[in-house]
Design a protein around this motif. Sequence first.
Motif, PDB file in Angstrom:
ATOM      1  N   MET A 173       0.800  -1.032  -0.123  1.00  0.00           N
ATOM      2  CA  MET A 173      -0.109   0.033  -0.063  1.00  0.00           C
ATOM      3  C   MET A 173       0.819   1.332   0.072  1.00  0.00           C
ATOM      4  SD  MET A 173      -2.690   1.092   2.977  1.00  0.00           S
ATOM      5  CE  MET A 173      -1.529   1.445   3.941  1.00  0.00           C
ATOM      6  N   THR A 176       2.602   1.500  -3.517  1.00  0.00           N
ATOM      7  CA  THR A 176       1.421   2.232  -4.349  1.00  0.00           C
ATOM      8  C   THR A 176       1.022   3.701  -4.132  1.00  0.00           C
ATOM      9  OG1 THR A 176       0.270  -0.140  -4.294  1.00  0.00           O
ATOM     10  CG2 THR A 176      -0.815   1.728  -5.271  1.00  0.00           C
ATOM     11  N   LEU A 177       1.376   4.163  -2.828  1.00  0.00           N
ATOM     12  CA  LEU A 177       0.991   5.441  -2.491  1.00  0.00           C
ATOM     13  C   LEU A 177       2.215   6.331  -3.187  1.00  0.00           C
ATOM     14  CD1 LEU A 177       0.040   6.821   0.935  1.00  0.00           C
ATOM     15  CD2 LEU A 177       2.114   7.712   0.010  1.00  0.00           C
ATOM     16  N   LEU A 212      -1.646  12.089   1.565  1.00  0.00           N
ATOM     17  CA  LEU A 212      -2.283  10.779   0.795  1.00  0.00           C
ATOM     18  C   LEU A 212      -2.167   9.670   1.618  1.00  0.00           C
ATOM     19  CD1 LEU A 212      -3.105   9.896  -2.074  1.00  0.00           C
ATOM     20  CD2 LEU A 212      -0.677   9.750  -2.654  1.00  0.00           C
ATOM     21  N   LEU A 213      -1.074   9.667   2.408  1.00  0.00           N
ATOM     22  CA  LEU A 213      -0.876   8.442   3.350  1.00  0.00           C
ATOM     23  C   LEU A 213      -2.126   8.337   4.435  1.00  0.00           C
ATOM     24  CD1 LEU A 213       0.453   6.016   4.684  1.00  0.00           C
ATOM     25  CD2 LEU A 213       1.769   7.486   5.946  1.00  0.00           C
ATOM     26  N   THR A 216      -5.266   7.182   2.383  1.00  0.00           N
ATOM     27  CA  THR A 216      -5.309   5.717   2.111  1.00  0.00           C
ATOM     28  C   THR A 216      -5.399   5.099   3.440  1.00  0.00           C
ATOM     29  OG1 THR A 216      -3.351   6.026   0.602  1.00  0.00           O
ATOM     30  CG2 THR A 216      -3.772   3.862   1.161  1.00  0.00           C
ATOM     31  N   ALA A 220      -8.919   2.535   4.133  1.00  0.00           N
ATOM     32  CA  ALA A 220      -8.582   1.262   4.735  1.00  0.00           C
ATOM     33  C   ALA A 220      -9.169   1.031   5.992  1.00  0.00           C
ATOM     34  CB  ALA A 220      -7.025   0.972   4.976  1.00  0.00           C
ATOM     35  N   ASN A 261     -15.837   2.088  -2.514  1.00  0.00           N
ATOM     36  CA  ASN A 261     -14.539   2.215  -3.375  1.00  0.00           C
ATOM     37  C   ASN A 261     -14.584   3.000  -4.520  1.00  0.00           C
ATOM     38  OD1 ASN A 261     -12.167   0.825  -1.972  1.00  0.00           O
ATOM     39  ND2 ASN A 261     -13.381  -0.757  -2.009  1.00  0.00           N
ATOM     40  N   ALA A 268      -7.659  10.501  -4.329  1.00  0.00           N
ATOM     41  CA  ALA A 268      -6.219  10.805  -4.570  1.00  0.00           C
ATOM     42  C   ALA A 268      -6.129  11.718  -5.416  1.00  0.00           C
ATOM     43  CB  ALA A 268      -5.485   9.332  -4.733  1.00  0.00           C
ATOM     44  N   TYR A 361       1.343  -0.536 -11.224  1.00  0.00           N
ATOM     45  CA  TYR A 361       1.093   0.579 -10.336  1.00  0.00           C
ATOM     46  C   TYR A 361       0.849   1.806 -10.961  1.00  0.00           C
ATOM     47  CZ  TYR A 361       2.356  -2.420  -6.217  1.00  0.00           C
ATOM     48  OH  TYR A 361       2.303  -3.300  -5.127  1.00  0.00           O
TER      49      TYR A 361
END
Length: 402
Positions: A173, A176-177, A212-213, A216, A220, A261, A268, A361
Motif C-alpha cells: 500500500m 502504491t501510494l 495521501l498516506l 489511504t 482502509a 471504493n 487521490a 502501479y
Amino acid sequence: MNDSPGWASPGSAPSDGKEAAIPHPSDPQDGSGATGQWSPEQPPPGQWSPPSNPGSGPGTRPPAPGWGGPQRQGWAGPPPAAKPGVIPLRPLSLGEILDGSVSALRAHWRTALGFSLAVSVVTQIGIILMQRYLLPEPTSVDPNATGAEALRQTADSARSTLLSLGPASLVSMIATLFTASIVTVVISRSVLGRPTTLSDTWAEARPRILPLLGLTVLVAVIMATIMTVGIGPGLLLGSEAGAALAFLGFAAACVVMLWLNVSFALAAPALMLERQSIVAALRRSAKLVRGAWWRTFGILALTWLLTFLLTFLVSIPFGAIAVIADGTDVSEFFSSNPPSFGWPFLIITGIGEVIVSTLIYPFVAGVMALLYVDQRIRREALDLDLARAADLPGYGADTPRS
C-alpha cells in the motif's frame, strides 16, 4: 488556491485576484430599455426580401454556397478538440483514458516507470524478508472436521492468513501510494504537453505524501470497519447459524465496500492536484462520481481485469519456474499442510512480482488521474482551464464556459 495552473477546483479564488470573465448581453446604445430587449423601432411587416439573384451570363461569378448556389449536404462536423498533450481536451472515451495512461507512461518512462521499478524492488525485498523470517507458518486445516470444529479451524486459518498478508499488504500500500503520487503529477504535466523530470515531479508530489498516506489509511480503516460489522456478529455466535449470518454479513459488507471504493476512487487525484484536505478529497470524489457511478465502475472494472490478466500472464511462468527450481512437489499444494518454500521460490516469484508491480502501479494511477480529468471536463468545463494553462491560441480569459 492551487498553484498548479488549470487544476483549481470550482469556487477557488483566481490566481490573479480577478473574477472569471462571464459574458453578459450588451446594454442598449441609447441607455434606455432593459438589457437584451428589441429596439422599439421595427421595420414594417412584409418588407423583408431574400437576397437578390446575382444574375447570369458571361463574366458573372458563380454564386456562393448557400446564396442560390448548390447546397451542401448536411452540416460540417465540429472541429477537432485541442490536444496539447496525451489526451484531447474534451470528454474522453474509455479507449482514450486507457491509451492516455499508456501514452503518458511511454513518454515519461524514465520518470514514471523508473521510479516505479525502484519502489517495486525495495518493496519486494522487504516482503521476501518478512515472509522468510517474520511471518508465522500457515495454520493446518483438517478436511474431515465438521460443525463447530470446522468453523473454529476456518476462523483460525483466516486469522493466520490475515496476519500473514497484513504486513505485506501494508508495504504494498505504501509503495502504491508513492508511485501514485509521482504518476498523478506526471499525468497532470502530460495533459498540458509539458516536459517533466523526476526531481521536479518529486518536488511537487512530496508535500502531498503525508496527506495521501492519511487518505489511504482512512479508507482502509473504513473498509475494515464495514467488514468487521458485517461478519463480526456471525463469528461471535460460533454455530452453524452464526456461519450463515457471517456469510450474509460478508456479502452485504462487500456490496457496501464496492460502492464506497468506486465513490472514493477519485479522492487521490483531487487531493494531489487540487490540494484538498483528506475529508474534502473524499467529498470531492463522491461529488464527481455522483450520477456517473456505473460508468466509473465499468472503467475501473475493465482496468482491474486488465491488471489481473497481466498479473496472471506474468505470474504463471515465474511460479512454474519457481516450483521447479525450489524442488517443491506439486501434490504438497493440495495437502492439508501448506508447503514450506525456500529461497529459490521466494526470489523467482519476487522477480515476477517486481515486473508486475512496475507496470501495474503506474498504469492504474494514470487511469485514475485521467478519469478524474474526464469527470471534471464533463461537469466543470475543465478543458477550457487546461487550454488556457497550456497557452493554446483562442482560449483567452474571455472564452465563455459551455
